[in-house]
Structure formats: C-alpha cells, structure tokens
Design a protein around this motif. Sequence first.
Motif, mmCIF file in Angstrom:
data_model
loop_
_atom_site.group_PDB
_atom_site.id
_atom_site.type_symbol
_atom_site.label_atom_id
_atom_site.label_comp_id
_atom_site.label_asym_id
_atom_site.label_seq_id
_atom_site.Cartn_x
_atom_site.Cartn_y
_atom_site.Cartn_z
ATOM 1 N N TRP A 36 45.234 26.310 -25.375
ATOM 2 C CA TRP A 36 45.339 25.308 -24.307
ATOM 3 C C TRP A 36 45.554 25.927 -22.933
ATOM 4 O O TRP A 36 45.346 25.271 -21.917
ATOM 5 C CB TRP A 36 46.499 24.347 -24.627
ATOM 6 C CG TRP A 36 46.210 23.507 -25.823
ATOM 7 C CD1 TRP A 36 46.678 23.707 -27.098
ATOM 8 C CD2 TRP A 36 45.354 22.367 -25.890
ATOM 9 N NE1 TRP A 36 46.173 22.766 -27.946
ATOM 10 C CE2 TRP A 36 45.349 21.911 -27.228
ATOM 11 C CE3 TRP A 36 44.589 21.682 -24.943
ATOM 12 C CZ2 TRP A 36 44.606 20.824 -27.638
ATOM 13 C CZ3 TRP A 36 43.851 20.582 -25.365
ATOM 14 C CH2 TRP A 36 43.875 20.173 -26.701
ATOM 15 N N TYR A 42 42.907 25.523 -20.126
ATOM 16 C CA TYR A 42 42.780 24.153 -19.624
ATOM 17 C C TYR A 42 43.957 23.787 -18.734
ATOM 18 O O TYR A 42 43.792 23.148 -17.690
ATOM 19 C CB TYR A 42 42.667 23.167 -20.793
ATOM 20 C CG TYR A 42 41.484 23.459 -21.679
ATOM 21 C CD1 TYR A 42 40.194 23.144 -21.254
ATOM 22 C CD2 TYR A 42 41.648 24.080 -22.911
ATOM 23 C CE1 TYR A 42 39.091 23.440 -22.045
ATOM 24 C CE2 TYR A 42 40.560 24.380 -23.708
ATOM 25 C CZ TYR A 42 39.281 24.056 -23.276
ATOM 26 O OH TYR A 42 38.203 24.351 -24.045
ATOM 27 N N ALA A 43 45.144 24.212 -19.167
ATOM 28 C CA ALA A 43 46.342 23.960 -18.368
ATOM 29 C C ALA A 43 46.208 24.680 -17.032
ATOM 30 O O ALA A 43 46.557 24.121 -15.971
ATOM 31 C CB ALA A 43 47.577 24.449 -19.119
ATOM 32 N N LEU A 93 43.430 25.482 -15.467
ATOM 33 C CA LEU A 93 42.416 24.800 -14.661
ATOM 34 C C LEU A 93 43.008 23.542 -14.011
ATOM 35 O O LEU A 93 42.803 23.275 -12.828
ATOM 36 C CB LEU A 93 41.210 24.431 -15.539
ATOM 37 C CG LEU A 93 40.021 23.822 -14.811
ATOM 38 C CD1 LEU A 93 39.370 24.863 -13.890
ATOM 39 C CD2 LEU A 93 38.982 23.297 -15.785
ATOM 40 N N LEU A 94 43.771 22.814 -14.817
ATOM 41 C CA LEU A 94 44.409 21.593 -14.325
ATOM 42 C C LEU A 94 45.344 21.925 -13.163
ATOM 43 O O LEU A 94 45.348 21.235 -12.126
ATOM 44 C CB LEU A 94 45.192 20.933 -15.476
ATOM 45 C CG LEU A 94 45.518 19.460 -15.289
ATOM 46 C CD1 LEU A 94 44.252 18.618 -15.346
ATOM 47 C CD2 LEU A 94 46.516 18.997 -16.358
ATOM 48 N N ALA A 95 46.121 22.998 -13.328
ATOM 49 C CA ALA A 95 47.052 23.411 -12.275
ATOM 50 C C ALA A 95 46.279 23.780 -11.014
ATOM 51 O O ALA A 95 46.694 23.443 -9.893
ATOM 52 C CB ALA A 95 47.888 24.587 -12.756
ATOM 53 N N VAL A 118 43.358 22.656 -10.078
ATOM 54 C CA VAL A 118 42.802 21.443 -9.462
ATOM 55 C C VAL A 118 43.902 20.686 -8.718
ATOM 56 O O VAL A 118 43.692 20.164 -7.617
ATOM 57 C CB VAL A 118 42.130 20.549 -10.534
ATOM 58 C CG1 VAL A 118 41.756 19.196 -9.953
ATOM 59 C CG2 VAL A 118 40.891 21.236 -11.109
ATOM 60 N N ALA A 119 45.083 20.655 -9.304
ATOM 61 C CA ALA A 119 46.186 19.892 -8.703
ATOM 62 C C ALA A 119 46.804 20.603 -7.503
ATOM 63 O O ALA A 119 47.403 19.967 -6.629
ATOM 64 C CB ALA A 119 47.258 19.643 -9.763
#
Lengths: 337, 233
Positions: free
Chosen positions: A21, A24-25, A27-29, A31-32
């Motif tokens: 994971w 993905y985590a 990438l999310l960070a 983006v945020a």
Amino acid sequence: MDEPRTPAVTKDAKPPRWRAWAPYAGLLALVALPFAAQALGQAALTTLATRMVILAIAASALNIALGLGGLVSFGHAAFYGVGAYAVGILTTHGASGAPFLGFIPGSELLGVNLLAAMLASGLVAGAIGALALRTSGVQFIMITLAFAQMLFFFFVALKAYGGDDGVSMRRRNALPGLNMRDDMTFYFVSLAILAVWLGISARLFHSRFGLLLGGIRQSERRMQAIGVSTVRTRWLAFVLSGMGTGLAGGLMAVFGRFVSPDMMHWTQSGELLIMVVLGGAGTIFGPVLGAFALIGLETLLAGWTEHWQVILGPALVLMALTFRGGLARLGRRREGP
Amino acid sequence: MLKVRGLAAAYGASRVLFDISLDVGAGEVVTLLGRNGMGKTTTIRAIMGLLAAQSGSIEFKGQPVRNWPADRIARLGIGLVPEGRLIFPTLSVRENLVATAADRHGAKNPWTLARIFALFPRLDERQSQSGRTLSGGEQQMLAIGRALMTNPDLLILDEATEGLAPVIRAEIWQCLEALKAEGQSILLVDKNIAVLERLADRHHVIEKGRTIWAGARADFARDRAEVHRHVAF
C-alpha cells in the motif's frame, strides 16, 4: 567476480502488507500536499515539492543505468544540464523568433521543448556512452565525470547563451489549457510526468531488456557466452537513462525559468547518485524516496544553520548504515548471500 | 559443423593448449575426454571466444570463428552449458529461461518454455523460484534449458553431471539421449565413460593440451585399453 550484487527484482521476498500500500499512500500524500500547504499558508512547500518531484525523475532515470545496469555514472549532471539548455535555448529562440543555428525554430511549448530535451540528452548520452562503455569500474566513473566536466566548461565558455551566468527565460513554457504560471498547476504537471516515468521504469525493470541488464550486472562474460551483445544492451540502458535525466533537467529549467552551467557541475552528479543509493538502487520507488529525503534534509538543515553541510554529511552516513539497501527496502526480508 | 585444428592457447605466459583437434558433425554426440587439468575447459573457452587462441583454426558452420567476440560466436549457434552451471541466482527459473531466449536461425522446431518444462518437469514446478534456491541438479537442468532456449545448432556441456547425485545424473543423461534422438549436435566434456560410450558417436582424448586419440565408437571399443591409460575414470 561472478558474485551476485543486490538484485533488481526479487521474487522470493514476501514483503509485509503495508509495503503493497505504501506507493498508493505516497501518491495520495503527494496529491494532497499542495492543498495542505495552501491551507497552512506555506506556499513555499509546493515549490519545494516540485523541485523534489523533478529531481526524483532525474534520480529514477539514473537508476536505470546504476541500479539496473550496474553502471556507476558520475556524469549524469551532463544530461541533466543538456536537457535544461535544450529547453533554455529553444525557449529563448521561441521568444525572439530567430531560429536556433539558423534553421531550428524555437518553441515556447512545454511538450515540444521536453521532447527536444530528451532528444538532445539522448544524443549526448549516446556519444558519451559509446566511448565510456568501453571501460568499466573506476575508469568508467572517471570517464563519465570527465565528459560531464568538459560539457560544464563548454557551457561556461558559451557566451552566446550567457556563459557562466546562464540563460533566463521570460516566462514558463506553455501547456495548452493550463496556467503554467500557477505553481500548483506546475506541481501537478511535474507529478504526472513523474508518474508516467515511473510507469515506464517499472515496465522496463520487468521486461526482457531489464532481465538482460540484470544478467549482465551479475556476469557480463556469462551473458556474452549466451550470445548477448552486452555492450549494445548497456549502451541502450545508458541512453535511456540519459534521456530521462535530460527530461528532468528540461522540466527544472522551465520551473525555475533559468539554466546555468551549475546544473551540470560534478556535485549535481554526486547528488543524483546519493539520491539513488540512499533510496535504494535497483528499486522502482527508491530513487523517489532518496530525492525527497535528500532535498528535504538539505532544506531543513539549511533553514536551521548556515553550516548545514557539516550535519548533512554524517546524517547521510548514518542513514546509509541504518537503511542498508536503501529506504525502499525497509521491511523487505534481508537477502541471502 | 565444428572443426578445430591445431588449436593453441595460453593463460598469460603459461601455455595450456598446444595442439587440439576435434570434429563435431551435424546430429553427432561427441566427447572431449581427459584427466583434470589437461585443458578440456580451456578448449571450450577458446572455442567460445572466452579465451584468445594463439594459433590453429576453429571453424563453425563453415565460418572461421577463431577469436571472434564471444557473443558473436554464440549467436552463430553454439549453446554453452558452462562448468559450475552459472545460472542467474536472482532471476526466477522462468526469467532465467526467457531472458536470453532467441531463435536466430529459424529452427524447425524451436524451443519453448513448454518444451523445456516437458523435458525437465522439475523446473516446471519451480517456475517462479529464484535460481539461487534450486538444488545443484535443478540448476544444471536450468543451465541446459537456458542454452536450449537459444536454439543452438551445437550444444556444449562442460562437466554437466559433476558433483550431482546419481539419480539426478541419470535424469540428465536421459535428457541428453532425448536430445540426441531429436538430432541435436552435442559436444560433451565429462568423465562418466560408461554412459558416454553408449551415448556418443565419437570421442577425443586430450592430454597436456594435445589431442592424443580420436575415433568413432567402434575405434573406442577397440582401443579401450589405450584410452584408459590416458583417462582416469
């Protein structure tokens, strides 16, 4: 001589669940991040993250030569700089309307200029690789360093494009439909390019070409005896690696609207090497982690004391000793002999 | 197919091969026999271009290949299974097989993973295991499979069964018999004379870097006593 080095791709290691994971985590960070920076009133964080993302592309590109091909290039700043100058020169001519060398039209379009950056750095990597790959080990390191320094001094002497002072661009290259002057937009464009580049890298690592490079890294003679043209395979890896680094250089030039010979100084090559080794050579996400860790640490320490390099050195040594095999191999089972 | 005449080679200043001659015809299984240290592996290395030959001639498929680059010789159609196996330890079984696979000369019945796995069912069971986790015998099978996947006209096996358990040896000999039945040309460096006598069409005995005896299966039976003097079994 034939002892295997750290493998590029390992099939046996059963990573813990969180490892699957983690990308993905991450990438999310990413983006945020600019939204969080905006909410906290720390707009500078977005520009810092953009630098990290761009350098992550460069480190990931170097990783193709270093991690996959086992080629310790100490001259990748040359490709980074050539990519940057390709963009800088084309943008200058695009703005003035006068063609480069009398027949190559300039451009202020990001897509065109980044392609030109990749092409130019690919050509330079092809020429340097054709000569440097005749050697190996320390000689290879020294020859790549020598070529990069030659290019550095060439651009210092290139008065037509600013010499030592470099080239400034009036505005960032355009991408139709997007406001590239906006830092957040530029960050997301850079992030998208990094994502695409990592996708290409992952495909490359698991392709037959990647396997051949892994085999050559373990034993060049053995691969030759099976009929593999090792020089051609490594050359191709070197050129691909150079093109990716040139892409990052071009993007950095657009981001900062500035190019100077400093971009191809040997210390830049050293930084890229540190990023790859720190993050984990031969892993797909390692160089990204390495780039973020190094630039983050540099920024943090520089904000704290002007003698930040005194702390950075030992910190890097400590990190290298703690995370053997790189940050990306955290939680992965230790490899057997 | 392979014709070696008067081959001489050295490691630096120390000469190892003085006068090696050998022939392998199409579809033939041929041996290179000799005690340890007599130059068998060196001969193979010189044929493969992994060691520079000083004099003599090496012809493969009618082309003079002496001192060609190793990869070019291999691409012309020689598949080497080196002494010590030397598979790629970090690659999986499947990756070891496909990484260097090639069909450069349009083989009539090209080797595929399915054919390799039919020949060595043990490898089929271990497809995704990395090379380093295989037993010695399995590594040997993988090395043979890897060479076959290049669809070689000539397969060279250097001490293919050395250090293996008798049951594994038997499996490998069986596989070589199957390859022979398919018309595969094979050059074998080995010491297992009992099996070799049954399998090979022709033998060469070398001693101190010279071919001292060469002959067909019938000659071998006739000169058995002489051959045994030069080869320790």
